[in-house]
Design an enzyme around this catalytic site. Sequence first.
Site, PDB file in Angstrom:
ATOM      1  N   ASP A 153      54.248  23.828 -52.658  1.00 34.21           N
ATOM      2  CA  ASP A 153      54.430  23.970 -54.104  1.00 34.21           C
ATOM      3  C   ASP A 153      55.034  25.364 -54.336  1.00 34.21           C
ATOM      4  O   ASP A 153      54.971  26.224 -53.456  1.00 34.21           O
ATOM      5  CB  ASP A 153      53.044  23.844 -54.754  1.00 34.21           C
ATOM      6  CG  ASP A 153      53.085  24.111 -56.242  1.00 34.21           C
ATOM      7  OD1 ASP A 153      54.059  23.678 -56.878  1.00 34.21           O
ATOM      8  OD2 ASP A 153      52.154  24.770 -56.742  1.00 34.21           O
ATOM      9  N   ASP A 155      54.835  27.629 -57.555  1.00 38.71           N
ATOM     10  CA  ASP A 155      54.076  28.639 -58.308  1.00 38.71           C
ATOM     11  C   ASP A 155      52.640  28.719 -57.803  1.00 38.71           C
ATOM     12  O   ASP A 155      51.936  27.713 -57.720  1.00 38.71           O
ATOM     13  CB  ASP A 155      54.105  28.309 -59.804  1.00 38.71           C
ATOM     14  CG  ASP A 155      55.541  28.350 -60.327  1.00 38.71           C
ATOM     15  OD1 ASP A 155      56.299  29.234 -59.880  1.00 38.71           O
ATOM     16  OD2 ASP A 155      55.903  27.481 -61.135  1.00 38.71           O
TER      17      ASP A 155
HETATM   18 MG    MG Z   1      51.438  25.560 -58.466  1.00 42.95          MG
END
Ligand code: MG
Length: 338
Positions: A153, A155
């Site tokens: 992922d 962020d």
């Molecule tokens: Mg995230």
Amino acid sequence: MATCEQIITDTIQLGGVLVFIKDQGPDFSRELLAPLRTDFENQIPFVVRDLKDLRSGKYKTRAEDLILFFDHQIDFLHIKSESSIESSLGQILQGQRILFSDKQSELAVDHIFPAITVAGWSAILANIKRELVSGVSLYEYANAQEVPCLFLDRDNVVVHNIPYNREASQVELMPGIVELIDQAHKKGYWVALVTNQSGIGRGRISWLEYKDVHQRMMALLAEQKSWIDDCMWSSFIENEAVTEGRLRPSLRKPRSGMFQIIHEKLRTKLSESIMIGDSASDLIAAHSAGVAHLFLLHSEKVSAEIQTLKEYQGKLQKKPQWTQFHFQVLDKLKDFSL
Ligand SMILES: [Mg+2]
């Protein structure tokens, strides 16, 4: 050299369609299309397109498609555009181009076969039918050499999370991410980014701002001689969406679309692949795509995410025929070892 039957069979097996160009000439295409409609019951996907629609961009062809030209259509390969600049239809069509003609020419086609009659075409189709029933699956062949992938992922995993960040100057890598990516590359893994970016779909970040933030992240990795092999993002968001936010809902995690696209492109071995994310939706999306090893990275919201994952796990336990869901919590990226 590949036969015409092989080229058509390969196209079908790899998800392409046959594109016939509609024309004003002898009604050859009707006779060519009739056996496709009757004998094959639409097993061979095809479309018929008007030349003007292809030229205007109303319809496009794709890299996996096969565009067929016949003897009387040879002029289509050299046409005058409105601005009377010589332009070849070949340049505006993606995909392989195949021409059935006895005329020798320097045309922009990939394959030339002798001109065919309707009977000849039927014979070709009969061979393709046999090949499709009894031949090897090219799809499996194309995916035979699979490599595991580390899916990340963005962020809170690759970069510090700044909600709807539109400032490239604020991008900061997460501690331990460079070492983690390097470790994966040394072990022969692909590394891919799969990120929901609803900020684009909500109209809070422009596409250009997203691009700048993305490039800054990649530049910071490059400064440390690190890199990510492929990246996917989803701008989709339910409700309150601008046009960008309505596009391709199947990509948004917890749906598995982004993983499936990466899987197709990089030939990933999902059963040995890894997902690291800080949200329940990261792990659920990876699990539905078939990624075996799932890690939830610690963040401020970890308790709520664990709760969601446990509920999901509970639902799956009631369906023993489905692949069960297991995950581990990772305190810090540097704790992870492949
Ligand atoms: Mg995230």
